[in-house]
Design an enzyme around this catalytic site. Structure first.
Site, mmCIF file in Angstrom:
data_model
loop_
_atom_site.group_PDB
_atom_site.id
_atom_site.type_symbol
_atom_site.label_atom_id
_atom_site.label_comp_id
_atom_site.label_asym_id
_atom_site.label_seq_id
_atom_site.Cartn_x
_atom_site.Cartn_y
_atom_site.Cartn_z
ATOM 1 N N ARG A 48 -55.656 -34.565 45.659
ATOM 2 C CA ARG A 48 -56.731 -33.745 46.217
ATOM 3 C C ARG A 48 -56.981 -34.241 47.632
ATOM 4 O O ARG A 48 -56.901 -35.465 47.893
ATOM 5 C CB ARG A 48 -58.026 -33.916 45.400
ATOM 6 C CG ARG A 48 -58.039 -33.167 44.087
ATOM 7 C CD ARG A 48 -58.160 -31.652 44.311
ATOM 8 N NE ARG A 48 -58.242 -30.908 43.065
ATOM 9 C CZ ARG A 48 -57.193 -30.400 42.421
ATOM 10 N NH1 ARG A 48 -55.968 -30.549 42.896
ATOM 11 N NH2 ARG A 48 -57.371 -29.717 41.301
ATOM 12 N N GLU A 61 -60.115 -27.733 52.296
ATOM 13 C CA GLU A 61 -59.201 -26.610 52.115
ATOM 14 C C GLU A 61 -59.911 -25.273 52.181
ATOM 15 O O GLU A 61 -60.990 -25.144 51.591
ATOM 16 C CB GLU A 61 -58.541 -26.733 50.733
ATOM 17 C CG GLU A 61 -57.185 -27.376 50.800
ATOM 18 C CD GLU A 61 -56.640 -27.734 49.446
ATOM 19 O OE1 GLU A 61 -56.227 -28.870 49.266
ATOM 20 O OE2 GLU A 61 -56.653 -26.854 48.571
ATOM 21 N N HIS A 99 -51.189 -26.277 49.435
ATOM 22 C CA HIS A 99 -51.578 -26.486 48.024
ATOM 23 C C HIS A 99 -50.700 -25.667 47.062
ATOM 24 O O HIS A 99 -51.197 -24.840 46.301
ATOM 25 C CB HIS A 99 -53.066 -26.144 47.816
ATOM 26 C CG HIS A 99 -53.659 -26.824 46.602
ATOM 27 N ND1 HIS A 99 -54.956 -27.277 46.545
ATOM 28 C CD2 HIS A 99 -53.124 -27.124 45.398
ATOM 29 C CE1 HIS A 99 -55.188 -27.808 45.356
ATOM 30 N NE2 HIS A 99 -54.079 -27.717 44.636
HETATM 31 C C1 8YV Z 1 -54.399 -25.552 41.475
HETATM 32 C C2 8YV Z 1 -54.061 -27.895 41.135
HETATM 33 O O1 8YV Z 1 -55.264 -25.622 40.430
HETATM 34 O O2 8YV Z 1 -53.650 -28.087 38.837
HETATM 35 C C3 8YV Z 1 -54.275 -28.486 39.808
HETATM 36 O O3 8YV Z 1 -55.106 -29.411 39.702
HETATM 37 O O4 8YV Z 1 -54.446 -28.423 42.110
HETATM 38 C C4 8YV Z 1 -53.363 -26.622 41.306
HETATM 39 O O5 8YV Z 1 -52.447 -26.367 40.345
HETATM 40 C C5 8YV Z 1 -53.791 -24.213 41.580
HETATM 41 O O6 8YV Z 1 -53.522 -24.071 42.912
HETATM 42 C C6 8YV Z 1 -54.666 -23.110 41.102
HETATM 43 O O7 8YV Z 1 -55.716 -22.889 41.988
#
Ligand code: 8YV
Length: 322
Positions: free
Chosen positions: A239, A268, A286
């Site tokens: 993150r 983001e 991302h």
């Molecule tokens: C996002 C992610 O959730 O799984 C996670 O924690 O960061 C990604 O897979 C995906 O971009 C959906 O918004």
């Protein structure tokens, strides 16, 4: 009362068709257009279930949604966007989508590692800018990977999958995790636990795979980045806020580290000022879990979790139990 769910996500037809007919579906395709949090809150109101993709869900939203809300299924393994503590107090099950995206995300970590080591984005720009007019021996030299040390911070499923890849590249694996992983796993990955600062000091390639929490926020900061070798690269597939982006910009500009590969950012989709002007950083939007298989499977699992809870069963992947 007939159960209903608000699905705020891309929803392929096959998954939509899998939802029992007696569940009323209110769908908004978040991949087409994002909603404001207040509109999201309004659509959530009175529903029993929610599938959430890329939206923060606060205590206030859950309370405003009303007591009928039973389950919130996050499309993602990380669930820092949801106030899980509040959900637990309100008796709401929160679920995530582990496993299905592990390999895709680990691949992305390695793609960024290789891209940063071998300056792939710079090389691509070089050609597109029309600079490739003759072969040059001393052009865009990068770093070797074989025999180097990878430092993995966060040795959960994704960290372990990154370590597996590193073994294939003949790398030495060191890692930090709140506690060392099972000795059998350590043995099979040939991975050695080190204190956090030592991982920063030792790694030629530092890969961040930790979930975001108050403890992991700014794990990469001015102090820890200063521990890194000048030839080291930092890869973030976790993150954005796990790294202090301004401190990283300084480290990259001053070449106190050699490069970085970032799939996630502190604010983001905004990038910190100046980040995009730095040549020795590879930036991706991302897309760690961005494969057809992973993203489709994530939505399938999230929808299944909601359906199962609304039908009186248990979710497959709860994060707060029931
Ligand atoms: C996002 C992610 O959730 O799984 C996670 O924690 O960061 C990604 O897979 C995906 O971009 C959906 O918004």
């Amino acid at each position: 009362m007939q159960p209903s769910a608000f699905i705020y996500s891309w929803l392929p037809e096959t998954v939509r068709d899998s939802i029992p007919a007696d569940i009323i579906v209110d769908h908004h395709d978040s991949s087409e257009a994002a909603m404001s949090p207040s509109d999201f809150g309004r659509r959530l109101s009175g529903k029993q279930g929610a599938v959430v993709n890329g939206m923060g869900v606060s205590r206030q939203m859950m309370e405003a949604a009303g007591p009928s809300l039973k389950v919130i299924a996050n499309v993602g393994v990380g669930y820092d966007n949801i106030d899980v503590g509040a959900a637990s107090k309100l008796g709401i099950v929160v679920t995530n989508t582990p496993d299905i995206l592990t390999e895709a995300t680990a691949d992305m970590g390695f793609a960024l590692l290789l891209a940063s080591a071998r300056r792939i984005a710079e090389a691509d720009r070089y050609i597109r800018d029309g600079l490739y007019t003759k072969n040059q021996f001393k052009l865009l030299w990068g770093a070797e990977i074989s025999g180097r040390t990878i430092g993995i911070i966060g040795m959960g499923r994704i960290g372990q999958a990154v370590a597996q890849r590193a073994r294939g590249f003949n790398m030495r694996v060191v890692y930090n995790n709140r506690k060392p992983v099972d000795p059998a796993i350590e043995h099979s990955l040939q991975a050695t636990w080190l204190p956090l600062d030592d991982v920063f000091r030792t790694a030629d390639f530092l890969v961040l795979c930790v979930p975001l929490s108050s403890e992991t926020r700014h794990t990469g900061n001015a102090r820890t980045l200063a521990l890194m070798k000048p030839k080291a690269h930092l890869i973030n597939i976790a993150r954005g806020p796990v790294v202090d982006e301004l401190a990283l910009i300084d480290a990259l500009r001053n070449r106190t580290i050699a490069g970085a590969g970032l799939d996630v950012f502190e604010q983001e989709p905004k990038l910190a000022q100046g980040l995009a002007d730095i040549p020795n950083v590879v930036l991706t939007p991302h897309i760690g879990s961005g494969t057809v298989e992973a993203r489709t499977g994530m939505v399938e699992l999230a929808v299944r979790n909601v359906v199962d809870v609304l039908k009186g069963g248990s979710a497959t992947t709860p994060v707060n139990g029931r």
